[in-house]
Write an enzyme that holds these catalytic residues in place. Structure first.
Site, PDB file in Angstrom:
ATOM      1  CD  GLU A 165      34.339  38.584  48.087  1.00 17.75           C
ATOM      2  OE1 GLU A 165      35.183  39.323  48.689  1.00 17.75           O
ATOM      3  OE2 GLU A 165      34.430  38.741  46.660  1.00 17.75           O
ATOM      4  CG  HIS A 205      37.413  38.595  45.538  1.00 17.24           C
ATOM      5  ND1 HIS A 205      36.639  39.319  45.268  1.00 17.24           N
ATOM      6  CD2 HIS A 205      38.466  38.750  44.412  1.00 17.24           C
ATOM      7  CE1 HIS A 205      36.689  39.931  43.970  1.00 17.24           C
ATOM      8  NE2 HIS A 205      37.795  39.487  43.565  1.00 17.24           N
ATOM      9  CB  CYS A 260      38.519  42.982  43.639  1.00 20.27           C
ATOM     10  SG  CYS A 260      39.736  42.300  42.298  1.00 20.27           S
TER      11      CYS A 260
HETATM   12  N1  GLN Z   1      38.425  43.803  36.545  1.00 21.64           N
HETATM   13  C1  GLN Z   1      39.320  44.263  37.581  1.00 21.64           C
HETATM   14  C2  GLN Z   1      40.608  43.480  37.276  1.00 21.64           C
HETATM   15  O1  GLN Z   1      40.698  42.585  36.609  1.00 21.64           O
HETATM   16  C3  GLN Z   1      38.702  43.860  39.025  1.00 21.64           C
HETATM   17  C4  GLN Z   1      38.621  42.162  39.163  1.00 21.64           C
HETATM   18  C5  GLN Z   1      37.756  42.037  40.154  1.00 21.64           C
HETATM   19  O2  GLN Z   1      37.177  42.871  40.873  1.00 21.64           O
HETATM   20  N2  GLN Z   1      37.470  40.647  40.455  1.00 21.64           N
HETATM   21  O3  GLN Z   1      41.788  43.870  37.713  1.00 21.64           O
END
Ligand code: GLN
Length: 550
Positions: A515, A513, A387
């Protein structure tokens, strides 16, 4: 009623918080599944927030995201890792959600003429949600958040008391988790806190059927007998849950204590003996690994491991897939100066075999993460960006390989000349409607060549999201030309989901994600490959240093 036959297990906690109620409930779920039962499990959280999405991860720990896009308590992560179920928004609700629903109904006139009260309106709302989640299952485990005696959890406890009365005692039991402290000065284990918390339960009409005792010391039969006598619970239903070397030993330990056989006996369920083989294999691999690797997790919330719960577990699962132990080294990215020399970055990261930059929000520590990405890219050290980590990788490659000075995400620099990460127009419309993030599962088409495809072995995957910003397609071609290839795309909106560097042993960034979906009995393919790459890296470095000293 469709779930007339569902048996309920209500899990409460006493004495102190952080006893591992979620883990105990999840481990019990695993045992019942191993007995061939169709189990679901849910958590009721007593706080007023509608969901934990807005809470500071340092306060609450990780926000777990379900396929259907609910931001939930991290215990749901335990549930998915211990049981085979995929949770949904039905598996977690908060006081905030309950009150919100009741107040909406009141405004709509659903209770017209009546006085809206905690009992029955709030408790009915809670009961309806438990019944909805239990639909079609043999067993529904309900974890009541908070500690018995708290003001906050009273409506939940009242609701489970009522539900138990409604479905009958032969169809519902109470499992109460408490703590037996060891008082060093007296050299004694103390049962009084347990007695008191059971008393608090009795005051609200709940007699526990089974007591699980958390302890750091082994408990003798005298302690169990005492608790049995004072708390009105049969001696063989007083269960010890001593600290284990790994959480995955919990189902085995609780089974050895007879927890699952007592539960099925109390609920009059006929089931087979569980086969603990798979859990035993996980424990053996965890406690007796033949090799180990070190991973640097370079992030912001490194102070509290709870805020990266699923990530830590997924890394461990990656180790299981490679039969090796994973040592995680948390590095605060603010400690890495954006101008640091290679040697300084290497020193800040320490003796590690691979680098992972996890998800996160806000500008703090970003430049240190980007510097770390550059180091991993140039030194050909395996890199996994998740992310925000993927976004940092795109920014780094844009700045250093594509020569786009000042490239950034508009999250951190609204006026950047090169917004390689931004909010796309289509997304803006969604965000305006109050949906603040891309949440939950999205399909992703995987390119035929590359590390991502190698890992999954298929062309269509589904992973969970929790972010606002996206890879900017205006830069896709430019970054492709310098070697950062988009190998995963959400076709409907043409959103880049995976990027990887061609000329690197293992450099993968993903917007989702992964994970959240890793399980000990089914390690996630990307984590399995990442740890595999770390293992290779370790061997390469050892060979090199061996060659040097020879
Ligand atoms: N801050 C970034 C976004 O909003 C990444 C978010 C995250 O890593 N969950 O896109």
């Amino acid at each position: 009623m469709a779930n007339k036959h569902t048996k309920f297990i209500f899990v409460t906690g006493g004495v102190v918080s952080s006893l591992g109620k979620g883990l105990t409930a999840a481990a019990l779920g695993a045992l019942l599944e191993a007995r061939g039962l169709n189990v679901t499990i849910l958590k009721m959280d007593p706080y007023i927030n509608v969901d934990p999405g807005t809470m500071n991860p340092l306060q609450h720990g990780e926000v777990f995201v379900t396929d259907d896009g609910a931001e939930t308590d991290l215990d749901l992560g335990h549930y998915e890792r211990f049981l085979s179920l995929t949770t949904t928004r039905k598996n977690n609700f908060t006081s905030g959600q309950i009150y919100d629903a009741v107040i909406r109904k009141e405004r709509r006139g659903d209770y017209l003429g009546g006085t809206v009260q905690v009992i029955p309106h709030v408790t009915n709302e809670i009961k309806e949600r438990m019944l909805a989640a239990a639909e079609g299952r043999d067993v529904c485990i309900v974890e009541v958040g908070g500690t018995v005696g708290d003001i906050e959890s009273l409506p939940f406890l009242e609701a489970v008391r009522q539900l138990s009365f409604d479905v009958g005692h032969e169809n519902s039991i109470f499992v109460h988790l408490t703590y037996v402290p060891f008082i060093a000065a007296a050299g004694e284990l103390k049962t009084k806190p347990t007695q008191h918390s059971v008393k608090s339960l009795l005051e609200i009409g709940i007699q526990p059927d089974i007591i699980v005792l958390r302890t750091e010391q082994p408990l003798g039969t005298d302690i169990k007998r005492k608790i049995s006598l004072f708390c009105n619970v049969r001696p063989n239903r007083v269960i010890t849950a001593q600290d284990e070397k790994t959480i995955y030993a919990l189902p085995i330990a609780l089974h050895a204590e007879g927890l699952d056989s007592q539960v099925v006996e109390a609920l009059n369920i006929w089931s087979r003996m569980p086969d603990m083989g798979e859990w035993e294999r996980v424990v053996a691999l965890t406690t007796r690994p033949s090799e180990h690797v070190r991973i640097a997790v370079v992030g912001k919330y490194v102070e509290l491991a709870e805020s990266y719960k699923s990530l830590n577990e997924a890394l461990k699962h990656g180790g299981l897939a490679n039969e090796c132990k994973v040592d995680i080294r948390y590095v605060d990215s603010e400690q890495i100066d954006p101008q640091a020399s290679d040697a300084d970055v290497a020193e800040a990261l320490g003796d590690i075999d691979a680098v992972l930059v996890p998800g996160g929000f806000g500008y703090r520590g970003i430049e240190g993460k980007i510097r770390t990405v550059r180091w991993a890219r140039e030194k050909k050290v395996p890199f996994f960006g998740i992310c925000l980590g993927m976004q940092c990788a795109a920014i780094e490659v844009a700045r250093d390989l594509a020569g786009l000075a000042g490239a950034n995400s508009t999250e951190f620099d609204a006026d950047t000349p090169h917004p390689v990460i931004h909010i796309m127009e289509a997304q803006k419309q969604v965000l305006d409607k109050g949906a603040t993030m891309r949440l939950g599962a999205y399909p992703c088409n995987v390119a035929a060549d590359g590390k991502v495809h190698e890992a999954y072995g298929k062309r269509l995957i589904s992973e969970r999201h929790r972010h606002r910003f996206e890879f900017n397609n205006d830069y896709r071609e430019k970054l492709h030309q310098v070697g950062l290839v988009a190998t995963g795309v959400y076709a409907d909106l043409d959103l880049v989901e995976c990027v990887e560097l061609v000329d690197h042993p293992w450099f993968v960034g993903v917007q989702f994600h992964p994970e959240y979906k890793s399980r000990p009995l089914k390690p996630h393919p990307l984590f399995a490959r990442f740890i595999g790459a770390a293992l290779q890296q370790r061997k390469r470095v050892h060979e090199r240093s061996g060659a040097k000293s020879a």
